[in-house]
Design a protein around this motif. Structure first.
Motif, mmCIF file in Angstrom:
data_model
loop_
_atom_site.group_PDB
_atom_site.id
_atom_site.type_symbol
_atom_site.label_atom_id
_atom_site.label_comp_id
_atom_site.label_asym_id
_atom_site.label_seq_id
_atom_site.Cartn_x
_atom_site.Cartn_y
_atom_site.Cartn_z
ATOM 1 N N TRP A 116 -20.392 12.502 -13.494
ATOM 2 C CA TRP A 116 -20.444 12.377 -11.762
ATOM 3 C C TRP A 116 -19.352 13.629 -11.448
ATOM 4 C CZ3 TRP A 116 -15.596 11.451 -10.081
ATOM 5 C CH2 TRP A 116 -14.794 10.887 -10.899
ATOM 6 N N LYS A 121 -18.482 19.169 -4.925
ATOM 7 C CA LYS A 121 -18.301 18.129 -4.212
ATOM 8 C C LYS A 121 -16.707 17.936 -3.956
ATOM 9 C CE LYS A 121 -22.594 16.777 -4.273
ATOM 10 N NZ LYS A 121 -23.459 16.256 -3.510
ATOM 11 N N LEU A 134 -19.088 12.190 -3.121
ATOM 12 C CA LEU A 134 -20.262 12.283 -3.882
ATOM 13 C C LEU A 134 -21.398 11.871 -2.886
ATOM 14 C CD1 LEU A 134 -19.358 11.091 -7.347
ATOM 15 C CD2 LEU A 134 -19.221 13.201 -6.553
#
Length: 134
Positions: A116, A121, A134
């Motif tokens: 992730w 981000k 996110l």
């Protein structure tokens, strides 16, 4: 639980997760917890105690095992950041981040960054922590 319990869990989390980080980094950790709580409609304690979300609360965490020995100055700094985020007394420096990590520690422990993690981000880097929305 009332707000005092949530504030206590928030301060414990900030102390364990960001001890030794700059004041802005501690505030960032507090805001990540608050952002998750607000987005999910959960209490702070539900957010921080959710399985494997904040490593300091994992059963094998060395920081959790030393919670009773957190220095007074560290506790005070953690409370300051926690009160500021909990009561929205300071703007969110993370711009709504819901996650953070220390890339060097994660790579050392896991061998690689999590799937992730996306550098695009990252909303803030303070000390050793990267904050991500996110």
């Amino acid at each position: 639980m009332d707000f005092r319990d949530d504030l206590q869990f928030l301060a414990w989390t900030v102390a364990q997760e960001s001890q030794g980080e700059p004041e802005l980094g501690q505030l960032g950790v507090a805001w990540v917890v608050m952002n998750r709580a607000l987005e999910r409609g959960q209490s702070v304690s539900d957010v921080v105690l959710d399985r494997s979300q904040f490593s300091c609360w994992n059963t094998d965490s060395p920081t959790r095992k030393s919670l009773d020995t957190v220095p007074d100055l560290v506790s005070r700094q953690a409370y300051k950041a926690s009160v500021a985020a909990y009561f929205n007394l300071s703007p969110d420096p993370t711009k709504g981040a819901q996650f953070y990590l220390n890339p060097e520690v994660v790579k050392k422990v896991a061998g690689k960054l999590p799937s992730w993690y996306d550098p695009a981000k990252v909303t803030l880097i303070v000390g050793n922590h990267h904050f991500l929305r996110l």
